[in-house]
Write a protein that holds these residues in place. Structure first.
Motif, PDB file in Angstrom:
ATOM      1  N   LEU A 222       0.836  -1.202   0.000  1.00  0.00           N
ATOM      2  CA  LEU A 222       0.000   0.000   0.000  1.00  0.00           C
ATOM      3  C   LEU A 222       0.869   1.249   0.000  1.00  0.00           C
ATOM      4  O   LEU A 222       0.558   2.242  -0.673  1.00  0.00           O
ATOM      5  CB  LEU A 222      -0.930  -0.017   1.209  1.00  0.00           C
ATOM      6  N   LYS A 223       1.976   1.199   0.717  1.00  0.00           N
ATOM      7  CA  LYS A 223       2.893   2.340   0.763  1.00  0.00           C
ATOM      8  C   LYS A 223       3.436   2.659  -0.617  1.00  0.00           C
ATOM      9  O   LYS A 223       3.480   3.833  -1.020  1.00  0.00           O
ATOM     10  CB  LYS A 223       4.044   2.036   1.733  1.00  0.00           C
ATOM     11  N   ARG A 226       0.666   4.217  -2.832  1.00  0.00           N
ATOM     12  CA  ARG A 226       0.324   5.583  -2.443  1.00  0.00           C
ATOM     13  C   ARG A 226       1.378   6.581  -2.901  1.00  0.00           C
ATOM     14  O   ARG A 226       1.060   7.756  -3.144  1.00  0.00           O
ATOM     15  CB  ARG A 226       0.120   5.659  -0.933  1.00  0.00           C
ATOM     16  N   ARG A 227       2.614   6.129  -3.039  1.00  0.00           N
ATOM     17  CA  ARG A 227       3.675   7.017  -3.511  1.00  0.00           C
ATOM     18  C   ARG A 227       3.430   7.480  -4.941  1.00  0.00           C
ATOM     19  O   ARG A 227       3.956   8.514  -5.360  1.00  0.00           O
ATOM     20  CB  ARG A 227       5.030   6.300  -3.441  1.00  0.00           C
ATOM     21  N   VAL A 229       0.509   8.341  -6.225  1.00  0.00           N
ATOM     22  CA  VAL A 229      -0.707   9.139  -6.350  1.00  0.00           C
ATOM     23  C   VAL A 229      -0.432  10.603  -6.008  1.00  0.00           C
ATOM     24  O   VAL A 229       0.216  10.907  -4.998  1.00  0.00           O
ATOM     25  CB  VAL A 229      -1.813   8.589  -5.427  1.00  0.00           C
ATOM     26  N   LEU A 235      -6.498   6.444  -5.383  1.00  0.00           N
ATOM     27  CA  LEU A 235      -5.971   5.087  -5.523  1.00  0.00           C
ATOM     28  C   LEU A 235      -7.142   4.123  -5.455  1.00  0.00           C
ATOM     29  O   LEU A 235      -7.919   4.145  -4.492  1.00  0.00           O
ATOM     30  CB  LEU A 235      -4.978   4.781  -4.397  1.00  0.00           C
ATOM     31  N   GLY A 258      -6.169  -1.010   2.866  1.00  0.00           N
ATOM     32  CA  GLY A 258      -6.592   0.169   2.132  1.00  0.00           C
ATOM     33  C   GLY A 258      -7.833   0.806   2.732  1.00  0.00           C
ATOM     34  O   GLY A 258      -7.942   2.031   2.846  1.00  0.00           O
ATOM     35  N   SER A 265      -6.682   9.017   5.560  1.00  0.00           N
ATOM     36  CA  SER A 265      -5.915   9.681   4.503  1.00  0.00           C
ATOM     37  C   SER A 265      -6.520  11.034   4.164  1.00  0.00           C
ATOM     38  O   SER A 265      -7.705  11.134   3.817  1.00  0.00           O
ATOM     39  CB  SER A 265      -5.879   8.802   3.239  1.00  0.00           C
ATOM     40  N   HIS A 268      -5.007  11.927  -0.267  1.00  0.00           N
ATOM     41  CA  HIS A 268      -5.712  11.427  -1.441  1.00  0.00           C
ATOM     42  C   HIS A 268      -6.758  10.403  -1.023  1.00  0.00           C
ATOM     43  O   HIS A 268      -6.780   9.947   0.110  1.00  0.00           O
ATOM     44  CB  HIS A 268      -4.732  10.816  -2.457  1.00  0.00           C
ATOM     45  N   ILE A 270      -8.573   6.720  -1.126  1.00  0.00           N
ATOM     46  CA  ILE A 270      -8.274   5.299  -1.320  1.00  0.00           C
ATOM     47  C   ILE A 270      -9.601   4.567  -1.403  1.00  0.00           C
ATOM     48  O   ILE A 270     -10.412   4.616  -0.467  1.00  0.00           O
ATOM     49  CB  ILE A 270      -7.418   4.724  -0.185  1.00  0.00           C
TER      50      ILE A 270
END
Length: 339
Positions: A222-223, A226-227, A229, A235, A258, A265, A268, A270
């Motif tokens: 997930l990390k 997310r980088r 986006v 995402l 997620g 979050s 952004h 998810i």
């Protein structure tokens, strides 16, 4: 009728058989369809293997076998009978849809889960559309709300859902980047991707940042995802592969993480959508298909009797696009007696 039947969980040769099953009878709001073609999805593999194990606790499964014995979801064929509540379809109409029990000579489907087959497609092409096309459409149009000018990354662009996502993303006006293996670069580019990342040569996590990232593979953290986006971007997590078995939670682990991360979050969105078939989506897909904006991509076809081989190919050979089962030719079906 002839059908592909599952008994237990395991390898295709061990738990799948080609044999006789009762011909279904349509209810008031159903249609009975003589199936001409059906297609495979990762869903069939997961049901066959009972993987991940936690999925065996869901309503459609049990600890020892799926509750529905006839395999399959996607179909295309010809209506042979309609229920008393169905007024807009008649015997002889070609349709396609998404319902359990599709790997058979006949399938009963609620009218709301059936679309009128695009006039420019063969049954094989139409059968490739339902689950994959519906998933791509819902994830991009309805959930991510992709608009013209956005940068869209599709991880798993050469798969069943991915090949539709690339085309639908482009139809929505996005600048599409597809991630795939070396052998599929030309395919993904031909579907309309403006940029293609060959994961054997480049890590897409370092390829830039995107307004929308659609992950269809579940092979990255997930990390990492997310980088990719942008701030204010989206995402979308949907699906997982068939390369491993015997997992406890499989791709559901990523969805769970997620869903939890989405609550906190602020940078952004998810999303973890659970796409469902619907008549409106079939109408939208039919419009795209008849306009030639979206074209089904088929890897190879097998006869219904070789469904075990088809699923084995899906899980072992990294099938691209869609694998389709052919079920007889026009005029070869006996009309069942409907009570």
């Amino acid at each position: 009728m002839k059908a592909v039947i599952q008994n237990g969980y395991g390898a295709p040769g061990a738990v799948l058989s080609y044999g006789e099953a009762p011909t279904p009878t349509p209810g008031p709001d159903d249609v009975l369809v003589a199936v001409r073609a059906a297609s495979l999805n990762a869903r069939e593999w997961h049901l066959m293997r009972g993987d991940p194990y936690v999925a065996r606790l869901t309503p459609g499964m049990s600890l020892r076998a799926p509750r529905g014995r006839v395999v399959g979801t996607d179909f295309a064929g010809t209506v042979v009978a309609v229920g008393t509540g169905v007024t807009d379809l008649k015997e002889g109409d070609d349709v396609y849809g998404e319902v359990d029990g599709a790997f058979a000579e006949y399938v009963r489907a609620p009218r709301r889960l059936v679309g009128v087959m695009p006039a420019n497609l063969t049954h094989e092409q139409a059968a490739a559309v339902p689950l994959a096309g519906n998933t791509a459409l819902e994830c991009l149009r309805d959930e991510a709300k992709v608009v013209a000018g956005q940068r869209l990354l599709v991880n798993g662009a050469s798969g069943g859902v991915g090949t539709f996502a690339v085309q639908i993303g482009r139809a929505l006006g996005a600048d599409v980047t597809g991630v795939c293996s070396t052998r599929n670069v030309d395919l993904v580019r031909s579907l309309g991707a403006g940029h293609v990342v060959d994961y054997a040569r480049e890590d897409f996590v370092h390829s830039g940042r995107y307004d929308v990232v659609l992950d269809l593979v579940g092979n990255r953290s997930l990390k990492d995802l997310r980088r990719c986006v942008t701030d204010g971007g989206t995402l979308v997590l949907s699906g997982g592969g068939t390369s491993t078995g015997g997992s406890l939670v499989g791709p559901m682990g990523l969805f769970i993480r997620g869903s939890l991360a989405a609550r906190f979050s602020r940078r952004h969105r998810i999303l973890t959508p659970q796409p469902k078939p619907a008549r409106e989506k079939f109408d939208a897909l039919t419009a795209l298909l008849e306009a030639g904006t979206v074209v089904p991509a088929i890897d190879r076809t097998y006869p219904l009797s070789a469904a075990s081989d088809a699923i084995r190919y899906l899980e072992e050979e990294h099938a691209r696009a869609k694998v389709v089962l052919t079920i007889g030719q026009s005029g070869t079906f006996r009309t069942p007696r409907v009570l």
